[in-house]
Motif scaffolding. Structure first.
Motif: not given
Length: 468
Positions: A270-280
């Motif tokens: 989930a963290v890797s996902f957010v780092q790639r898709a939704f950095k805010s």
């Protein structure tokens, strides 16, 4: 001044929250890696996720019928006891206490610690000692709350269920937006048969079923449910369908943003996902995931303490653990019993080894419980249950569970053999202490003395009103 017993405080909303809060935990944020690793490709992993959801629905429907036929709390334990007898129920209790439940709690606790610390150490991994320390602090907090108040534990579960659904929505929405924009490159050649290894599929199912596990939680608190004949089936069906839809969309979002190599390489998908898709939202989602795991810990402690409570009441566990606090009306000794084993497993355990370690025993006994439903129907055809599922549902669910358990010996023989050994180690204990009631000469006197002293210390007494 008032009678001491467990009150009926679990309404339909709280039952729904208990199920959602127990299912949506660390699993959807940990298990995608395990499912993909053992299924071999994106397409087959999605098939596994949907199959696990369908299998969970079958199991949940079986348990809903068991919950309307057998009116005691205790979940797997009481269903096996009432349908298959005292030996298999004690073996379940033995394995659940020494392997299944502490390992499950340790997995969720470690996920809680990892996700909570992830934003503070990104892009580096959080130090392992810090993760384990925070994991234990989270577990002890939930333990204290469950010792203090049933009402507040239920309220926390309801609030955290909303947080869990919000965390899933924050993953699903950006993934679906990218998919709608045409980002489908990670789904090319989704069903690559060359990477499929059949003997690893049981491990993929274990990882997927771990993410769905929790659909049986209302059966543990049957005596505390308001209108259980209506609320158990209703809560089960709505919650499982909600989770299946949420999990499928979440996995599609993961694969839309992250490639196969990214998912396999990530310690926290989930963290890797957010780092790639939704950095805010890089610092928000890990905290939401951690709170989601916190809710799963709360649900696990809430329900398993009732298993120990009922087992003690049935004479298969020390009598202290069927006692209730005189003011708080919580099963205090049963709630507190787990923390030494969970502490040990958090300190020494690795998430994926723990996952395979306890999954074998869990699904063996869930399969036996649904087998017990078939047996109970045959023995008591005169019983008219208010909720009844077609016979093929428990038959197919039982066969799949037992087949998966048998296949797992080929997939991970070391961890499965350890789990099997723990189950079998309960045989001599049952024979000597429960069946033959052979004690050392000083044991009854010592046991009574310790029980009396602990009863005074903890301010607990036996339940005064029959609630089933």
């Amino acid at each position: 001044e008032e009678a001491i017993f467990l009150r009926k405080k679990i309404t339909l909303l709280r039952a729904f929250s208990l199920l959602i809060g127990s299912m949506v935990g660390s699993g959807i944020f940990i298990s995608p890696k395990g499912v993909l690793k053992n299924s071999g490709s994106v397409g087959f992993s999605l098939v596994v996720w949907f199959s696990c959801g369908l299998l969970s629905m079958f199991g949940a429907l079986c348990y809903a019928e068991l919950g309307t036929r057998i009116t005691k709390s205790g979940g797997h334990y009481i269903y096996i006891l009432e349908t298959l007898g005292p030996l298999p129920s004690f073996l379940f209790l033995w394995a659940e206490f020494f392997a299944i439940r502490p390992a499950n709690s340790a997995v969720v606790s470690l996920a809680f610690g990892r996700y909570l610390l992830e934003p503070f150490f990104a892009p580096c991994a959080a130090p392992v000692p810090a993760v384990k320390l925070v994991s234990l602090l989270g577990y002890y907090t939930v333990l204290t709350l469950n010792s203090w108040s049933v009402t507040w534990s239920a309220r926390l579960q309801t609030a955290l269920s909303v947080v869990k659904l919000l965390a899933l929505a924050l993953i699903i929405v950006p993934g679906m937006m990218l998919l709608a924009q045409g980002h489908t490159e990670n789904f090319q050649d989704a069903f690559d048969r060359q990477s499929l290894v059949l003997d690893k599929l049981p491990l993929a199912f274990y990882a997927g079923m771990f993410a769905y596990s929790g659909w049986f939680q209302t059966s543990f608190v049957r005596e505390e449910l308001v209108k259980p004949e209506r609320n158990i089936p209703l809560a089960v069906i709505v919650s499982v369908i909600t989770v299946i839809v949420g999990y499928m969309l979440t996995n599609v979002s993961y694969y839309t943003v992250l490639g196969t190599e990214d998912v396999l390489a990530s310690p926290a998908v989930a963290v890797s996902f957010v780092q790639r898709a939704f950095k805010s939202l890089i610092s928000v989602v890990p905290v939401l995931v951690a709170l989601s795991c916190f809710g799963t810990m709360n649900g696990g402690i809430f329900t398993f303490s009732r298993t120990l409570f009922v087992a003690s009441r049935e004479g298969q566990w020390p009598p202290l653990f069927s006692m209730i606090h005189i003011r708080r009306h919580t099963p205090l000794p049963a709630v507190m019993l787990m923390f030494p084993l969970v502490t040990a497993m958090v300190c020494i355990g690795d998430i994926y080894h723990l996952l395979n370690f306890f999954s074998f025993s869990r699904w063996l006994f869930i399969g036996l419980a649904t087998l017990g439903l078939i047996v109970h129907r045959h023995r008591h055809p005169e019983l008219r249950s208010p909720f009844k599922v077609p016979l093929f549902v428990p038959v197919s669910f039982t066969i799949i569970c037992l087949f998966t358990v048998a296949m797992s010996f080929y997939s991970d023989p070391v961890n499965i053999s350890i789990g099997c050994t723990i189950v079998l180690s309960g045989f001599p204990v049952y024979y000597l202490i429960i069946h033959r009631q052979i004690f050392f000469p000083f044991f009854p006197t010592l046991s009574d003395y310790l029980t009396h002293k602990l009863q005074l210390l903890l301010e607990v007494v036996q339940q005064e009103i029959k609630t089933y």
